[in-house]
Structure formats: C-alpha cells, structure tokens
Design a protein around this motif. Structure first.
Motif, PDB file in Angstrom:
ATOM      1  N   ARG A   1       0.836  -1.197   0.000  1.00  0.00           N
ATOM      2  CA  ARG A   1       0.000   0.000   0.000  1.00  0.00           C
ATOM      3  C   ARG A   1       0.878   1.257   0.000  1.00  0.00           C
ATOM      4  NH1 ARG A   1      -5.111  -0.372   3.920  1.00  0.00           N
ATOM      5  NH2 ARG A   1      -5.635   1.369   2.530  1.00  0.00           N
ATOM      6  N   ASN A   2       0.312   2.355  -0.506  1.00  0.00           N
ATOM      7  CA  ASN A   2       1.009   3.635  -0.564  1.00  0.00           C
ATOM      8  C   ASN A   2       0.181   4.678   0.182  1.00  0.00           C
ATOM      9  OD1 ASN A   2       3.121   2.731  -2.488  1.00  0.00           O
ATOM     10  ND2 ASN A   2       1.407   2.543  -3.889  1.00  0.00           N
ATOM     11  N   TYR A   3       0.837   5.421   1.075  1.00  0.00           N
ATOM     12  CA  TYR A   3       0.134   6.395   1.910  1.00  0.00           C
ATOM     13  C   TYR A   3       0.710   7.784   1.668  1.00  0.00           C
ATOM     14  CZ  TYR A   3      -1.495   2.258   4.439  1.00  0.00           C
ATOM     15  OH  TYR A   3      -2.053   1.046   4.775  1.00  0.00           O
ATOM     16  N   LEU A   4      -0.169   8.742   1.463  1.00  0.00           N
ATOM     17  CA  LEU A   4       0.245  10.126   1.257  1.00  0.00           C
ATOM     18  C   LEU A   4       0.613  10.753   2.602  1.00  0.00           C
ATOM     19  CD1 LEU A   4       0.505  12.602  -0.642  1.00  0.00           C
ATOM     20  CD2 LEU A   4      -1.906  13.087  -0.139  1.00  0.00           C
ATOM     21  N   LEU A   5       1.773  11.407   2.650  1.00  0.00           N
ATOM     22  CA  LEU A   5       2.227  12.093   3.858  1.00  0.00           C
ATOM     23  C   LEU A   5       2.066  13.599   3.681  1.00  0.00           C
ATOM     24  CD1 LEU A   5       5.560  10.123   4.451  1.00  0.00           C
ATOM     25  CD2 LEU A   5       3.302   9.616   5.390  1.00  0.00           C
ATOM     26  N   ASP A   6       2.072  14.318   4.776  1.00  0.00           N
ATOM     27  CA  ASP A   6       1.946  15.781   4.711  1.00  0.00           C
ATOM     28  C   ASP A   6       3.289  16.447   4.960  1.00  0.00           C
ATOM     29  OD1 ASP A   6       2.280  15.191   7.352  1.00  0.00           O
ATOM     30  OD2 ASP A   6       0.553  16.340   8.075  1.00  0.00           O
ATOM     31  N   VAL A   7       4.360  15.863   4.396  1.00  0.00           N
ATOM     32  CA  VAL A   7       5.709  16.394   4.567  1.00  0.00           C
ATOM     33  C   VAL A   7       6.480  16.146   3.283  1.00  0.00           C
ATOM     34  CG1 VAL A   7       6.572  14.223   5.540  1.00  0.00           C
ATOM     35  CG2 VAL A   7       7.759  16.355   6.076  1.00  0.00           C
ATOM     36  N   SER A   8       7.433  17.033   2.969  1.00  0.00           N
ATOM     37  CA  SER A   8       8.270  16.845   1.779  1.00  0.00           C
ATOM     38  C   SER A   8       9.404  15.875   2.079  1.00  0.00           C
ATOM     39  CB  SER A   8       8.847  18.185   1.326  1.00  0.00           C
ATOM     40  OG  SER A   8       9.782  18.662   2.273  1.00  0.00           O
ATOM     41  N   LEU A   9      10.024  15.328   1.024  1.00  0.00           N
ATOM     42  CA  LEU A   9      11.175  14.446   1.228  1.00  0.00           C
ATOM     43  C   LEU A   9      12.291  15.163   1.962  1.00  0.00           C
ATOM     44  CD1 LEU A   9      11.713  12.328  -2.024  1.00  0.00           C
ATOM     45  CD2 LEU A   9      10.831  11.577   0.178  1.00  0.00           C
ATOM     46  N   GLU A  10      12.517  16.435   1.631  1.00  0.00           N
ATOM     47  CA  GLU A  10      13.590  17.191   2.269  1.00  0.00           C
ATOM     48  C   GLU A  10      13.350  17.317   3.773  1.00  0.00           C
ATOM     49  OE1 GLU A  10      12.223  17.933  -0.614  1.00  0.00           O
ATOM     50  OE2 GLU A  10      14.004  17.547  -1.853  1.00  0.00           O
TER      51      GLU A  10
END
Length: 251
Positions: free
Chosen positions: A179-188
C-alpha cells in the motif's frame, strides 16, 4: 583566489572545476587520493581554499591533516549525513552535499570571499570530526508515522516502510503490504526524521529502507537499480553520483 580540489571521482572533480570556472575561480590542481594530496602539500605552496571530499579511494581525507599542517580554508564536498556535519560546520567555511548544487556552490564561495584574501588556518580538531562521522550523533529518529486514511488516522511503523518517494508534488510511504500512503511532509523535511542507518536517499525521488531491498542490479551509465520486496510502481535508480556512497552505506 588559489583553489585545489581533492576528489577521487574524476568526473565529479571535473564538474566541480567547471562550475568554479564559471564563478571565475581558478583551480590550481585536482588531487585524487590521500597519498597524492600528502605529497603535493609537502612540495607546493598551500592554496587559499581546498574543496575536500571526505571519502577518498585510499582512505579518509582527514589522514592528510595527520601528516601535513594545512594552512588553507576548507569547504567539504560530501554525501555524509548532515547532522554529523553540523557538529563541526562552524569550524570550516562550509560543506556541500553531493551532487553539488550550483547555487549552493556560489554561496559557499562568496562566504569564503567575505573573510578576505588572507589564508585562514583550519582550526577544527580532525580527530573529533572523524569520530563524529564514523559514529554519527546519537539522536532519536521517528519509529512511527501517522497518515490519514479517509476520516481515520493510521499509525505505520517505520520498519514496515519499504521506501518514501515523491510523485506529483506529493510524498508517499510505500509499505511492505503493497500500500502507498500520502504524507503531509516533503522528502527534504522528512530527512531529519529518518535513521540514516536504515534509510538512504538514492535519488531526488526515493529514500529506501535497507531491510526491504530484494536485489541490486547494474544499470546503464554506471548506475544501479534497486528492487524492493513489494514496491514496483516505479523504477528505483541510484544516481551515478551517489553509487559510491550508497555502496559504503550498504556496508
């Protein structure tokens, strides 16, 4: 300004040289190993500024300073974790993370120039620096991440995440159940939360978890392709500039 580059990857050294030439900075020579650098310093006037890679083909560049008293300022060029570098950043001119960004390079050069033309003796304790780099600073990294699934919040353990990736301006966590989950943070911004012994940024788009790597395959242009246990939505390619440090990280 008289500058030398100490970098064992010749393409990377040439690229840095070209970028410096665009900034009207003269590169006196390029050295590619600890041994070569020691001999050069023993027989030549020291430059104003050294662009110094940390991991050279025959050892850590700190070994140079154990043999020769260096009377030059230093800008590090490295792929080591930024939190270890912060421990001694104020004792050097600056550091540049590979692959080197042109704007960051220009800022670093201007920072050196702001100190004036006089050579500045390097004051850092290289024994302490080596310890910091070989034994990264103790700190707490996130063991769990919270994601929103519809109207619910779901807790995901970090060790179940195969990779983090960016897509269409979003950042996702791909777990070992596919599964893939959207996060509220950038990779950086995610970088400070990830244990560098477990997660490595193989490209601008991907962090991978070492415990979920199934296979590593030679790829075109001296790159590597990573196969994870479950995630296969996109190819995961280790960029050529990161291959050497990626191999060191694996060990």
């Amino acid at each position: 300004m008289n500058v030398i580059i100490i970098e064992d990857e010749k393409p990377a050294a040439r690229r840095l040289g070209r970028l410096l030439n665009q900034l009207e900075v003269s590169v006196a020579t390029m050295l590619h190993s600890v041994e070569e650098a020691i001999i050069w310093f023993q027989n030549n006037e020291h430059p104003d500024l050294i662009f110094l890679d940390i991991q050279l083909s025959d050892g850590l560049s700190f070994e140079i300073f154990e043999v020769v008293k260096i009377e030059s300022s230093v800008i590090f060029t490295t792929a080591f974790d930024e939190y270890a570098l912060q421990a001694f950043k104020l004792n050097s001119i600056d550091y540049l993370l590979k692959p080197i960004d042109e704007e960051e390079l220009e800022i670093a050069v201007k920072k050196y120039q702001s100190f004036g033309p006089k050579k500045q003796e390097v004051s850092m304790d290289f024994e302490d620096v080596k310890k910091l780099l070989l034994n990264p600073l103790e700190r707490e990294y996130k063991k769990r991440f919270t994601v929103r699934v519809g109207q619910h919040l779901k807790i995901i353990n970090a060790d179940l995440i195969e990779c983090f990736y960016s897509e269409n301006k979003g950042t996702y966590a791909a777990t070992n159940d596919g599964r893939n989950y959207l996060l509220d943070v950038s990779l950086e911004n995610l970088e400070k939360d990830l244990d560098p012994e477990t997660f490595y940024r193989v490209s601008r788009k991907f962090y991978v978890n070492i415990n979920h790597i199934k296979d590593i395959i030679s790829y075109t242009n001296s790159r590597l392709q990573i196969k994870l246990n479950r995630y296969n939505d996109q190819e995961i390619i280790v960029s050529r500039e990161r291959v050497k440090d990626f191999k060191l990280w694996l060990e």
